[in-house]
Design a protein around this motif. Structure first.
Motif: not given
Length: 341
Positions: A204-222
């Motif tokens: 269930x990593x995908x659900x937890x990271x959808x709003x939190x994980x950021x790329x190099x530009x500071x954008x999340x998947x959301x």
């Protein structure tokens, strides 16, 4: 499976594998035919985001795969001689053609040889991270390959230690530019199935990271999904998060969602959804609509038949009377003769 095209001499390479892998590799027959006839890149390759393969690439792949299978099928096989660079070529070639069975076989072979030496295990992991198999599968929108990679795991530890599973391809694995498979799926069109798969990983990593994980530009998947008007992706993830928080299951009925029931976890982790008043109401409404539409005759046909019947009645009443027809005697139905004269 015997390979004959493009080789000289009396000895032809023979690839021994199960039927699924042979069925996948047999697709190269079409590519061999296209290599000699096309002058430009075909539309299928453009759509699949795949570079055109030369005849040498196809033959090199068959040679490498045949050599690996030959080593695996000998009594004292040794895949240690097969370098990570050669594995990298086989992985890249196979994932670009959605050959999930062959990818699984290559992963099993790589894991088997990595268990013997820690140095090989580290080298193999670095090679897999460099290839970015999960990112490639998401770009190609191959659900079967994505499910295989997300659920593929190896056992870590020995008898003296507590053995645990290690998932090699988590959905938050970082690629170039800090992009993860979640970012790629969120930014692509018609990738709701990919988002659904990436948020169904065992940990269930995908659900937890959808709003939190950021790329190099500071954008999340959301944020990626919102910027590209893929709001259905965010709604899907939000519904999954709500279901997990409330320990419930959501069911789509038409364009609306009905939430109800509790999820019970047993040995088989089966989900049992109990009925609710809203579900029963929706079912009754649906049955009434079906019953109305399944009548003997639909309303337009009944109206037409009633109009025709009314015209017939009027005509009969008209001829039933005594109309004056010139100098002829009034016409009456009773005066008509019938039968032979």
């Amino acid at each position: 499976m015997q390979v004959e095209n493009g080789f000289k001499g009396n000895n032809f390479p023979v690839i021994i594998a199960d039927s699924t892998i042979c069925q996948e590799v047999r697709a190269l027959e079409t590519e061999f035919e296209e290599v000699g006839t096309r002058d430009v890149i075909s539309e299928d390759q453009i759509q699949d985001n795949r570079q055109p393969s030369s005849r040498e690439d196809l033959l090199h792949f068959l040679n490498e795969l045949g050599w690996l299978f030959q080593r695996m099928n000998t009594p004292a096989h040794c895949s240690m001689e097969f370098s990570c660079l050669r594995f990298k070529f086989l992985f890249t070639f196979s994932v670009e053609r959605d050959w999930s069975a062959l990818i699984k076989m290559l992963l099993d072979t790589l894991a088997e040889r990595s268990l013997k030496f820690d140095a090989l295990a580290q080298e193999s992991l670095e090679m897999l991270m460099e290839i970015q198999l999960l990112n490639r599968a998401v770009k190609r929108k191959c659900r079967k390959m994505v499910d295989l990679l997300l659920n593929y795991s190896v056992i870590r530890g020995d008898a003296a230690e507590v053995a645990s599973k290690m998932y090699i391809f988590p959905p938050n694995s970082i690629g170039p530019g800090g992009l993860t498979p979640l970012h790629l799926a969120a930014s692509a069109q018609d990738s709701k199935d990919m988002v659904n798969a990436l948020t169904n990983d065992p940990q269930e990593i995908g659900l937890d990271c959808w709003n939190s994980i950021l790329d190099d530009n500071g954008h999340s998947p959301y944020m990626y999904a919102s910027q590209r008007n893929n709001h259905s992706y965010n709604q899907l993830v939000a519904r999954k998060l709500a279901n997990r928080k409330n320990n419930q299951v959501s069911i789509d009925v038409g364009n609306t969602g009905i939430e109800g029931g509790t999820a019970k976890t047993g040995c088989s982790r089966a989900l049992e959804v109990s009925s609710c008043a809203q579900c029963a109401l929706a079912e009754r409404t649906h049955n009434k609509r079906i019953a109305r539409s399944r009548g003997l005759l639909a309303r337009p046909y009944v109206h037409s038949m009633l109009a025709i019947a009314a015209v017939c009645v009027c005509v009969c009443l008209f001829f039933r009377g005594s109309p004056q027809i010139g100098t002829v005697a009034p016409f009456k139905w009773e005066n008509l003769d019938f039968g032979p004269k």
